[in-house]
Structure formats: structure tokens, C-alpha cells
Design a protein around this motif. Structure first.
Motif, PDB file in Angstrom:
ATOM      1  N   ARG A   1       7.280  85.835  -7.384  1.00 16.30           N
ATOM      2  CA  ARG A   1       8.713  86.015  -7.623  1.00 16.30           C
ATOM      3  C   ARG A   1       9.038  85.738  -9.104  1.00 16.30           C
ATOM      4  NH1 ARG A   1      10.191  82.537  -3.920  1.00 16.30           N
ATOM      5  NH2 ARG A   1      10.891  80.893  -5.313  1.00 16.30           N
ATOM      6  N   LEU A   2       8.437  84.674  -9.635  1.00 16.30           N
ATOM      7  CA  LEU A   2       8.677  84.329 -11.036  1.00 16.30           C
ATOM      8  C   LEU A   2       8.128  85.404 -11.970  1.00 16.30           C
ATOM      9  CD1 LEU A   2       7.945  80.501 -10.908  1.00 16.30           C
ATOM     10  CD2 LEU A   2      10.113  81.569 -11.555  1.00 16.30           C
ATOM     11  N   HIS A   3       7.010  86.001 -11.590  1.00  8.37           N
ATOM     12  CA  HIS A   3       6.431  87.057 -12.418  1.00  8.37           C
ATOM     13  C   HIS A   3       7.365  88.264 -12.484  1.00  8.37           C
ATOM     14  CE1 HIS A   3       3.811  90.314 -13.749  1.00  8.37           C
ATOM     15  NE2 HIS A   3       3.007  89.393 -14.251  1.00  8.37           N
ATOM     16  N   THR A   4       7.916  88.630 -11.331  1.00 13.58           N
ATOM     17  CA  THR A   4       8.866  89.744 -11.282  1.00 13.58           C
ATOM     18  C   THR A   4      10.068  89.456 -12.181  1.00 13.58           C
ATOM     19  OG1 THR A   4       8.173  90.227  -9.030  1.00 13.58           O
ATOM     20  CG2 THR A   4      10.295  91.144  -9.739  1.00 13.58           C
ATOM     21  N   ARG A   5      10.549  88.217 -12.104  1.00 16.33           N
ATOM     22  CA  ARG A   5      11.694  87.819 -12.938  1.00 16.33           C
ATOM     23  C   ARG A   5      11.331  87.857 -14.420  1.00 16.33           C
ATOM     24  NH1 ARG A   5      14.717  81.934 -12.357  1.00 16.33           N
ATOM     25  NH2 ARG A   5      15.769  81.950 -14.371  1.00 16.33           N
ATOM     26  N   LEU A   6      10.097  87.439 -14.742  1.00 18.69           N
ATOM     27  CA  LEU A   6       9.653  87.465 -16.142  1.00 18.69           C
ATOM     28  C   LEU A   6       9.638  88.891 -16.679  1.00 18.69           C
ATOM     29  CD1 LEU A   6       8.434  86.210 -18.705  1.00 18.69           C
ATOM     30  CD2 LEU A   6       6.192  86.310 -17.595  1.00 18.69           C
TER      31      LEU A   6
ATOM     32  N   ALA B   1      11.465  91.395 -15.699  1.00 22.22           N
ATOM     33  CA  ALA B   1      12.851  91.840 -15.880  1.00 22.22           C
ATOM     34  C   ALA B   1      13.467  91.195 -17.122  1.00 22.22           C
ATOM     35  CB  ALA B   1      13.671  91.500 -14.641  1.00 22.22           C
ATOM     36  N   ASP B   2      13.256  89.882 -17.290  1.00 18.20           N
ATOM     37  CA  ASP B   2      13.804  89.174 -18.451  1.00 18.20           C
ATOM     38  C   ASP B   2      13.200  89.719 -19.745  1.00 18.20           C
ATOM     39  OD1 ASP B   2      15.243  87.623 -16.716  1.00 18.20           O
ATOM     40  OD2 ASP B   2      14.036  85.810 -16.946  1.00 18.20           O
TER      41      ASP B   2
ATOM     42  N   GLU C   1      12.293  76.660 -11.692  1.00 16.72           N
ATOM     43  CA  GLU C   1      12.115  78.109 -11.878  1.00 16.72           C
ATOM     44  C   GLU C   1      12.827  78.603 -13.137  1.00 16.72           C
ATOM     45  OE1 GLU C   1      12.597  80.634  -8.542  1.00 16.72           O
ATOM     46  OE2 GLU C   1      11.208  79.472  -7.304  1.00 16.72           O
ATOM     47  N   ASP C   2      14.022  78.066 -13.393  1.00 18.52           N
ATOM     48  CA  ASP C   2      14.722  78.465 -14.622  1.00 18.52           C
ATOM     49  C   ASP C   2      13.926  78.049 -15.854  1.00 18.52           C
ATOM     50  OD1 ASP C   2      16.795  79.588 -13.243  1.00 18.52           O
ATOM     51  OD2 ASP C   2      18.107  77.835 -13.384  1.00 18.52           O
TER      52      ASP C   2
ATOM     53  N   SER D   1      10.845  80.255 -16.294  1.00 15.81           N
ATOM     54  CA  SER D   1      11.203  81.587 -16.805  1.00 15.81           C
ATOM     55  C   SER D   1      11.541  81.527 -18.286  1.00 15.81           C
ATOM     56  CB  SER D   1      12.401  82.139 -16.022  1.00 15.81           C
ATOM     57  OG  SER D   1      12.055  82.292 -14.663  1.00 15.81           O
TER      58      SER D   1
END
Lengths: 198, 160
Positions: A18-23, A25-26, B30-31, B34
Motif C-alpha cells: 500500500r505504501l509503495h502504491t502511495r509512493l 502516486a506522490d 505511514e505518513d 511516505s
């Protein structure tokens, strides 16, 4: 040896995914995703596809060593490289259609920054060899504007950064035999048979 | 030669997440993770080829954790939970809570040494102080964790 409660050293793979997907996108939103890549399964083995925001930049066969290809991209283009399957979905879909025999040409934005000079001229000419057709190395040399540069055409084909999409597999020897191929002789035969049958 | 950033994320993502969780708790980890990796991706092309990538990432995470922690102290908290006595059966969340309850220096030393595998001298560069002080803080922190929860199912820790 020092021992820690196992709870403190466990890894939650779902959370990391999940964090990889967010990375991804960011990174894309911040203009930091220079190269996105994924792999696509095919009858000629796993294919690596990599794109910049200008378009598809690299297609590589498994036998070309995907890790080595990514390392070379990091060196030549940018190390800001992330696995980002979603951004290459259209490429994956078109490749799957091609191997299913339902697609005869690719409709993709291309980033040509990995080729230049006469090699680029050769690749431009290859784009005009239609599905199911072939040309000899000598014909391609003439078509690319330098009839004597037959050997250079071979080099341009061998270093084609966009295999399949730029159809170097349609270049054969003048005696009709297939000649070499970045993906191996067997892969070239498979592609020529696929296009002849469709 | 610099490896693709994807390999950095794959190799160090799990350890950085444990560090963020130790520093901030599960909600804000998590924040911080990221923000750490976006900042790292931004700076990556300029990173020296022979740099210690893990120490570099922990340095960024350390700063992000301080930022996120500061932001949270300004944010009105919901309901504060009353402290509970140490339970007999310990679940994962309670072990993590024990890490969170350590004094800052001990928590940093435990997280950076035992979770991220950094040598004491590297940690001293990040947190200030010297290697011996970090070593003591890590040992004291670990002692506290053991006293509260015992050294249940175990995994070998990092290099010393």
C-alpha cells in the motif's frame, strides 16, 4: 546475540504494498518519477517495459537481463526509477493484443531518447515495415539513406531499445534466413510465425 | 554506479517503516514513511555513490519523525487512554506501545540500531551525542523492553 520480541521485526507485506502504491502516486505528483516500469508476460518470455512521462522508452526481453537493463537506465537516464504497473497498463494491453494476433500495429507515445544518429534513422525506417512483412539488412540500409551501411543496420537492430514496438524482428538476411535477434533466434522465429499466421 | 530507486525501497522500506512506527506509533508511521521516501527520491541523484544508504534514509526519517511529532503535539488529541498495567499475555501492539513509552534517546537508539541495523557511531551522528552514550541508551532501552515483556519469540538482531 541480542534478542528482540519478534513482533518488532515482522514485516506486513500488505502495508508495504500500500505504501509503495502511495509512493508512486506522490512521486508522480511531485514530478519525481522519471522512469516507471513493469513486466509483461508473453510467449517469448517476460518483457520489461519502461516509460518516461514522454512515452515508452525501453522494451527488453528476459534474456537481456531485466536487472541489468534497469541499472543501465539508472546510469544513462535517471536513477529515479519505480515499479509502477498502472502507468504502463496501455502498453501491457497492446502487447497482449499483439501476441493474441488481434493487434497489427502499436498506438503508443514513444520516448526516443535512447537512440540517436544513424541508428535512430534505421529505427524510423523499421517503423514503416508493415506487419507480416520483412526486409533484408541491405534493403533497410538503403531505406535509411545509406545503402553501404549494412553492418550499421545490424548494430542498430541489435541495440534497438524498443523491441517489438519498433519491429527489428522483421529484418532478415538476404538469403531468407532469420539472422540474429536481441531476444534470441527462437523468439524471432516465434514472432515471424505469429505475424505470418495472423 | 547508482542502483534504481526501486531497489532502495525494496531493500530498506521494511526497516524504515519499523523505525517510523517506533518513533511515531502506527497511525503516523505511514505518513512519515511516505514523506521519507519522497524526500529521498528527490535527493537521490545527488547522493554520493559510496554513501551508506540505510544511514541516509534513517537520517531523513529521523527529521520527518520530529516534524510529524511536532505537528501532532499542536493537534488536539482525541480521548487519551488511561495507562494499563502490564498484561500477562502480550500482543504485538503492546510491544510496540512499550517501545513508544521509552525515553526519546533510548527509543531512537533501539530503533536505529536494532531495527535499522546502524552502528552506534552512525546513530550518534544523526541524534547527537557520542557512540558510547548511544550504546548505553540502546542497552537500557532493550533492558526495559525485556523487563516489561520478556524476550519472547526471538529473532537475531542487527550487527553491533
Amino acid at each position: 546475540m541480542t534478542e528482540l520480541p519478534a513482533a518488532l521485526l515482522q514485516t506486513d507485506e500488505n502495508q508495504l504494498a500500500r505504501l509503495h502504491t502511495r509512493l508512486v502516486a506522490d512521486a508522480a505528483a511531485s514530478g519525481l518519477l522519471d522512469i516507471a516500469y513493469r513486466t509483461v508476460d508473453s510467449p517469448v518470455g517476460s518483457l520489461l517495459v519502461a516509460a518516461s512521462d514522454r512515452g515508452l522508452m525501453k522494451v527488453a526481453f528476459e534474456v537481456q537481463d531485466h536487472d541489468a537493463v534497469l541499472a543501465a537506465l539508472a546510469e544513462k537516464v535517471s536513477p529515479r526509477i519505480l515499479r509502477a504497473p498502472g502507468r504502463l497498463d496501455p502498453v501491457a494491453r497492446q502487447l497482449e493484443e499483439y501476441f493474441a494476433g488481434t493487434r497489427r500495429s502499436f498506438d503508443l507515445e514513444l520516448d526516443w531518447s535512447l537512440s540517436s544518429g544513424f541508428r535512430r534513422q534505421v529505427l524510423d525506417h523499421l517503423m514503416r515495415i508493415g506487419y507480416g512483412r520483412t526486409e533484408s539488412y541491405a534493403e533497410v540500409a538503403a531505406g535509411a539513406g545509406n545503402p553501404k551501411a549494412v553492418r550499421a543496420v545490424g548494430t542498430a537492430c541489435a541495440t534497438n531499445p524498443l523491441v517489438l514496438v519498433v519491429p527489428c524482428h522483421r529484418v532478415v538476411r538476404s538469403d531468407g534466413s532469420a539472422g540474429g535477434y536481441a531476444g534470441g533466434v527462437q523468439a524471432k522465429a516465434t514472432l515471424l510465425e505469429l505475424e505470418a499466421a495472423a | 554506479m547508482k542502483q534504481p530507486f526501486e531497489q532502495i525501497v525494496a531493500a530498506h522500506g521494511p526497516a524504515v517503516l519499523r523505525v517510523c512506527r517506533a518513533m511515531l506509533g502506527v497511525q503516523d508511521a505511514e505518513d512519515a514513511w511516505s514523506e521519507t521516501f519522497v524526500a529521498a527520491l528527490r535527493a537521490y541523484p545527488e547522493l554520493a555513490a559510496d554513501a551508506n544508504v540505510e544511514a541516509w534514509l534513517v537520517t531523513i526519517a529521523h527529521r520527518k519523525a520530529i516534524d510529524v511529532g511536532r505537528a501532532n503535539t499542536r493537534r488536539p488529541m482525541a480521548v487519551a487512554e488511561p495507562p494499563e498495567p502490564p498484561p500477562v499475555a502480550v500482543d504485538d501492539d503492546q510491544v510496540w506501545a512499550a517501545v513508544r513509552d521509552l525515553p526519546d534517546r533510548q527509543r531512537e537508539a533501539v530503533a536505529y540500531h536494532w531495527f535499522a541495523g546502524l552502528p552506534y557511531a552512525e546513530i550518534a551522528v544523526i541524534t547527537g551525542g557520542n557512540a558510547d552514550a548511544v550504546r548505553r541508551a540502546a542497552a537500557d532501552g532493550l533492558k526495559t523492553l525485556r523487563r516489561v515483556y520478556g524476550a519472547t519469540p526471538t529473532t537475531k538482531g542487527a550487527r553491533s
